[in-house]
Design a protein around this motif. Structure first.
Motif: not given
Length: 315
Positions: A54-55, A57-58, A262-263, A266, A269-270
């Motif tokens: 996830i990094e 994307h987040l 925001k979470m 992300a 997107a993941l």
């Protein structure tokens, strides 16, 4: 006087403009991920795939903290007590709703902010081959004619018990429950002819179906599963049933909407990241993203079902 007034106005304007910028800057440090299960299990494995991918994307890491105990409720209790600042997330599945209704915990799903459902492992009605029934319609007819005669392997008071009870309720049939600790144990009992049916999944049962030792009669996914294209869904068979073991992300109650959004973005997107999808499939699950609204609706509907089956689950 003008200087002081003008300076104060500038300060006020700066403060107002800084507020949305601060929100846009989230997250500014790693977000702790409380996984309420032991390392190496299904939930832990799937959540490590989330954390490991996830990094990009987040923008920050999701360091995992395993806090197992009492069916996942120890870690969730800790997560519920964390500061609602966006820097703690945790994971739930259907087991929390069952644990709440059976009195194992006073925590409930709506003590958290549901952010996203991420993965689903569709559950199947698996049977030992018999001349009494060869498909689901014949299975239901036999069960109606012989109430309580079909033995079904479940984890008593757990998610498989819930799923079997949902089938009973939807099709007005009655099983005799036999308790087993894990999926592998009850599937082995089924292969050995010690059970008539069980709740299973692809990873535990497909090899035995392919060898002819077991048969899938129905699957609890919304649509047919690619690996088992000939197995009908319960929805096709006339019941509005979803039988999945899902893994979803939650945040402490009261977490600011900006952080939740925001979470969620992300995680969405993941869910479209090819590497993550492939890794999840290889781990025996499917990516089934539902955002805040969809996940909330899923949990709310499931909670009503669990409540309607509380007496059965408590037996």
């Amino acid at each position: 006087m003008f200087f002081r007034t003008g300076f104060a106005a500038l300060c006020a304007a700066a403060t107002l403009s800084a507020a949305p910028l601060a929100a846009q800057g989230y997250p500014e440090r790693p977000v702790e991920f409380i996984v309420p299960w032991s390392p190496g299990g299904g939930s832990d494995t799937l959540m490590r795939l989330v954390a490991g991918n996830i990094e990009p994307h987040l923008g920050v890491e999701l360091p995992i903290i395993n806090m197992p105990g009492v069916g996942g409720t120890v870690g969730l209790r800790e997560a519920s007590r964390r500061k609602a600042d966006g820097y703690t997330i945790s994971q739930v599945h259907e087991g929390l709703l069952v644990a709440t209704e059976t009195g194992i915990t006073d925590l409930a799903w709506d003590d958290f902010e549901p952010i996203a459902l991420m993965t689903a492992s569709p559950q199947y009605l698996v049977v030992h081959p018999t001349d009494d029934y060869g498909n689901f319609e014949e299975f239901v007819s036999y069960a109606k004619e012989n109430p309580g005669e079909i033995t079904i392997g479940v984890t008593l008071g757990g998610v498989p018990h819930l799923h079997a009870a949902m089938i009973e309720q939807a099709f007005d049939i009655q099983f005799s429950y036999v308790g087993y600790e894990g999926t592998g144990e009850r599937v082995r009992a089924l292969v050995g002819g010690n059970l008539d049916a069980a709740i299973g999944d692809i990873s535990s049962s497909l090899q035995f179906v392919e060898s002819g030792d077991l048969a899938f009669l129905a699957v609890g996914s919304p649509e047919r599963v690619e690996e088992t294209p000939d197995v009908p869904t319960f929805m096709e068979l006339g019941a509005d049933l979803e039988l999945n073991v899902t893994r979803g992300i939650v945040m402490p109650k009261g977490t600011p909407q900006e952080a939740r959004d925001k979470m969620e973005a992300a995680l969405q997107a993941l869910s479209q990241d090819e590497t993550y999808v492939e890794q999840t499939n290889n781990a025996g699950a499917s990516v089934m993203f539902r955002g805040q609204d969809g996940y909330h609706a899923y949990l709310e509907k499931l909670d009503a079902t669990v409540k309607s089956l509380s007496q059965v689950l408590a037996q």
